[in-house]
Design a protein around this motif. Structure first.
Motif, short mmCIF file in Angstrom:
data_model
loop_
_atom_site.label_atom_id
_atom_site.label_comp_id
_atom_site.label_asym_id
_atom_site.label_seq_id
_atom_site.Cartn_x
_atom_site.Cartn_y
_atom_site.Cartn_z
N GLY A 60 0.80 -1.21 0.00
CA GLY A 60 0.00 0.00 0.00
C GLY A 60 0.84 1.26 0.00
O GLY A 60 0.50 2.25 -0.67
N MET A 61 1.95 1.23 0.73
CA MET A 61 2.81 2.39 0.81
C MET A 61 3.40 2.76 -0.55
O MET A 61 3.39 3.93 -0.96
N PHE A 62 3.90 1.75 -1.27
CA PHE A 62 4.52 2.05 -2.56
C PHE A 62 3.50 2.32 -3.65
O PHE A 62 3.75 3.11 -4.57
N ALA A 63 2.34 1.68 -3.56
CA ALA A 63 1.26 2.05 -4.48
C ALA A 63 0.89 3.52 -4.25
O ALA A 63 0.71 4.30 -5.20
N GLY A 64 0.78 3.91 -2.98
CA GLY A 64 0.43 5.28 -2.64
C GLY A 64 1.50 6.27 -3.04
O GLY A 64 1.20 7.37 -3.53
N LEU A 65 2.77 5.90 -2.82
CA LEU A 65 3.86 6.79 -3.19
C LEU A 65 3.88 7.06 -4.69
O LEU A 65 3.97 8.21 -5.13
N LEU A 66 3.79 5.99 -5.48
CA LEU A 66 3.83 6.17 -6.93
C LEU A 66 2.63 6.99 -7.42
O LEU A 66 2.79 7.89 -8.25
N MET A 67 1.47 6.70 -6.92
CA MET A 67 0.27 7.43 -7.36
C MET A 67 0.34 8.90 -6.92
O MET A 67 -0.10 9.79 -7.65
N ALA A 68 0.91 9.14 -5.76
CA ALA A 68 1.08 10.53 -5.32
C ALA A 68 2.09 11.25 -6.21
O ALA A 68 1.88 12.41 -6.59
N GLN A 69 3.17 10.57 -6.58
CA GLN A 69 4.17 11.16 -7.46
C GLN A 69 3.59 11.51 -8.83
O GLN A 69 4.02 12.48 -9.47
N LYS A 105 2.83 -2.45 -9.33
CA LYS A 105 2.16 -3.01 -10.52
C LYS A 105 0.67 -2.70 -10.52
O LYS A 105 0.09 -2.36 -11.56
N VAL A 106 0.04 -2.82 -9.36
CA VAL A 106 -1.39 -2.53 -9.27
C VAL A 106 -1.65 -1.04 -9.49
O VAL A 106 -2.59 -0.66 -10.20
N ALA A 107 -0.79 -0.20 -8.91
CA ALA A 107 -0.94 1.24 -9.12
C ALA A 107 -0.81 1.58 -10.61
O ALA A 107 -1.58 2.39 -11.15
N GLU A 108 0.15 0.96 -11.28
CA GLU A 108 0.33 1.21 -12.71
C GLU A 108 -0.90 0.78 -13.51
O GLU A 108 -1.29 1.45 -14.47
N SER A 109 -1.49 -0.35 -13.11
CA SER A 109 -2.68 -0.82 -13.81
C SER A 109 -3.80 0.22 -13.74
O SER A 109 -4.49 0.48 -14.74
N LEU A 110 -3.98 0.82 -12.56
CA LEU A 110 -4.99 1.87 -12.41
C LEU A 110 -4.63 3.11 -13.23
O LEU A 110 -5.48 3.73 -13.86
N MET A 111 -3.35 3.46 -13.23
CA MET A 111 -2.93 4.67 -13.94
C MET A 111 -3.03 4.52 -15.45
O MET A 111 -3.19 5.49 -16.18
N LYS A 112 -2.96 3.28 -15.92
CA LYS A 112 -3.14 3.05 -17.36
C LYS A 112 -4.59 3.23 -17.80
O LYS A 112 -4.87 3.45 -18.97
N GLU A 113 -5.50 3.14 -16.84
CA GLU A 113 -6.93 3.30 -17.15
C GLU A 113 -7.42 4.72 -16.89
O GLU A 113 -8.21 5.27 -17.67
N TYR A 114 -6.93 5.32 -15.79
CA TYR A 114 -7.44 6.63 -15.38
C TYR A 114 -6.37 7.71 -15.55
O TYR A 114 -5.17 7.45 -15.40
N CYS A 115 -6.81 8.92 -15.78
CA CYS A 115 -5.89 10.06 -15.86
C CYS A 115 -5.68 10.65 -14.46
O CYS A 115 -6.50 10.44 -13.56
#
Length: 533
Positions: free
Chosen positions: A108-117, A520-530
């Motif tokens: 969760g921490m790294f998903a959150g960090l990447l999405m925040a970045q 990987k999960v964060a990237e999957s979301l980012m590939k779908e949403y802006c």
């Protein structure tokens, strides 16, 4: 492009400064021709106890790199390809609500960090406390036996890995591992984790690192709510619509579920909501403690006290003849301690922990035996979890309550005798212990497998099965007892908008692999949403 040179060795008594000279000699260039020099891997070669060496892989830059490589024709010298981050485009679909992440462990921490970045402003929900408050709560439990079921060794900022040895080794081959290690260093971890063959951080430094990553996420627009537990999902037409957190309904269309392997109440809620899960194999057993000096002597021989060497570790495996089950060491903690790691009332769990220096008197590791679906009673996907609960309750009762642990000397365990006094080794487990027969809190096939495994390990490490060594029960949380099945988009196959990830979903095992799965999960979301900015 830089040159990578493998298998550069120096003797244990050679100064590391000679490494640059050895590289220049290998490349047949002058030391002064080396423009940039970087160690990318360091490991210890202790196969010959009377001739221990350090082995390095290094990366250098100089003039005419390709010409230098072609001229020497050495299989251990090659041009290093540039590392590239995975190239993907952000999605174009707009989020109605910011993404929610449940769990502030590595995933969760790294998903959150990447999405925040990347501008997604995630909301992170963590049932436990901030790491500073969590430390006080855990120390209170260890000193008094007063358990906080919401914030403990399993739950709270940083996840279970924060109160462990902080190992960063992983078998996965994924370029995202570099991102994880780089971010840990930026947050305060020692730079050596980038190149160490067996990197670790230790609980003391991990606490600092976790706090700094939290502050970075907030600085980048994310929000983190501690002492907030996911209680329910609001679903309509197999689509996620909202989450219930501490009684509050929060609109949510994208939920990253990074709950860790011990969130049993969350597993139960997911089961009630018909989220597809499968039972998963894991392992159970005991913690074993030895003198760290014994391990050092076995692994390093005459160099056991050499100042260049840190506390030695080990990795042991054996397949039993009687049952065909694997017995193996798990989460080995050099110079560490055995800790109380319960997360439910009247259920006893142990774990291992080390500080960065690994300078305590004892070495410990879990010695565990594989168990699988054939061993679990019932017909639900949670039957492995109930198996864990059953034996944790037996261990708690056997210890006499108050989270006192049952212990037994290894020699007495092998002879089916209850121990009556300690040898030279002092147990590190708190809040306390009682001499008991550990067979009473383990399945018979696990006890018998442990006996065979311990005898085998004594051949590999002399003194491993000595009567001085201490066994502490019980270790059950080696990995998640369930797998929350997901599709190619890393989304639950039974609920649109739910993204199970990390160790708690059955897709990782350890700090780095869990962090990578979160990415990987964060990237999957980012590939779908802006992004939201």
């Amino acid at each position: 492009m830089p040159i990578k040179i493998n298998n550069i060795t120096i003797n244990i008594d050679e100064d590391i400064e000679v490494l640059r000279n050895k590289v220049a000699k290998r490349l047949k260039i002058s030391v002064n021709d080396i423009e940039n020099f970087k160690i990318i891997k360091e490991s210890i070669d202790a196969r010959k106890k009377d001739l221990i060496k350090f082995n390095y892989a290094v990366e250098v830059k100089c003039s005419n790199e390709l010409k230098v490589v072609n001229r020497i024709n050495d299989k251990d010298v090659k041009i290093q390809e540039e590392r590239h981050e995975e190239d993907f485009k952000f999605g174009t679909k707009k989020m109605a609500y910011r993404p929610v992440i449940v769990g502030m462990g590595p995933a969760g921490m790294f998903a959150g960090l990447l999405m925040a970045q990347k501008g997604y402003k995630p909301l992170i929900i963590e049932r436990g406390e901030k790491v500073e408050e969590r430390t006080d709560t855990i120390n209170k439990f260890w000193n008094t036996g007063s358990l906080n079921t919401e914030s403990n060794v399993q739950f709270g900022e940083g996840g279970a890995g924060t109160f462990s040895d902080g190992k960063l080794t992983t078998r996965i081959k994924d370029t995202r591992c570099d991102f994880v290690l780089d971010e840990l260093v930026k947050a305060g971890a020692p730079e050596e984790i980038i190149y160490s063959g067996k990197p670790h951080v230790g609980t003391d430094i991990l606490k600092i690192v976790v706090k700094n990553i939290r502050e970075k996420i907030i600085e980048l627009g994310g929000e983190i709510k501690f002492n907030n537990r996911l209680e329910d999902l609001i679903i309509k037409d197999k689509q996620l619509k909202a989450v219930i957190v501490n009684g509050e309904e929060i609109p949510c269309e994208s939920l990253i579920l990074a709950i860790g392997h011990s969130s049993r109440d969350t597993y139960e809620m997911l089961y009630r909501k018909d989220i597809f899960m499968e039972p998963k194999a894991f392992a159970i057993g005991v913690r074993v403690e030895h003198s760290q000096k014994l391990i050092n002597l076995n692994q390093y021989g005459k160099y056991a006290e050499h100042p260049r060497l840190k506390a030695a570790d080990y990795r042991l495996t054996h397949t039993t003849k009687a049952t065909g089950r694997a017995v193996y060491s798990f989460c080995m903690c050099p110079g560490g301690k055995v800790v109380a790691a319960a997360s439910e009332e009247e259920r006893l769990v142990t774990n291992g922990m080390s500080y960065y220096k690994r300078d305590e008197d004892n070495a410990n590791s879990a010695i565990v035996v594989t168990v699988g679906e054939q061993d679990f009673e019932g017909n639900t996907p949670l039957k492995g979890m109930e198996f864990q609960r059953h034996y944790e309750k037996l261990a708690y009762t056997l210890g006499g309550g108050g989270y006192y642990a049952p212990i037994q000397l290894v020699g007495d365990f092998l002879d089916d005798k209850v121990s009556t006094k300690l040898g030279d080794i002092r147990p590190t487990y708190r809040p306390g212990y009682e001499f008991k027969d550990l067979r009473k809190c383990l399945p018979t096939y696990v006890s018998e497998s442990l006996k065979e495994g311990l005898a085998n390990f004594d051949f590999k490490i002399k003194g491993f099965a000595s009567n001085n060594a201490i066994l502490t029960g019980i270790e059950t949380r080696t990995s998640a007892p369930v797998k929350i099945t997901r599709n190619d988009r890393l989304e639950s196959i039974s609920l649109q908008g739910l993204y199970p990830c990390g160790e708690g979903a059955g897709f990782a095992g350890g700090i780095v692999s869990a962090a990578v799965d979160g990415l990987k999960v964060a990237e999957s979301l980012m590939k779908e949403y802006c992004p939201l900015y």
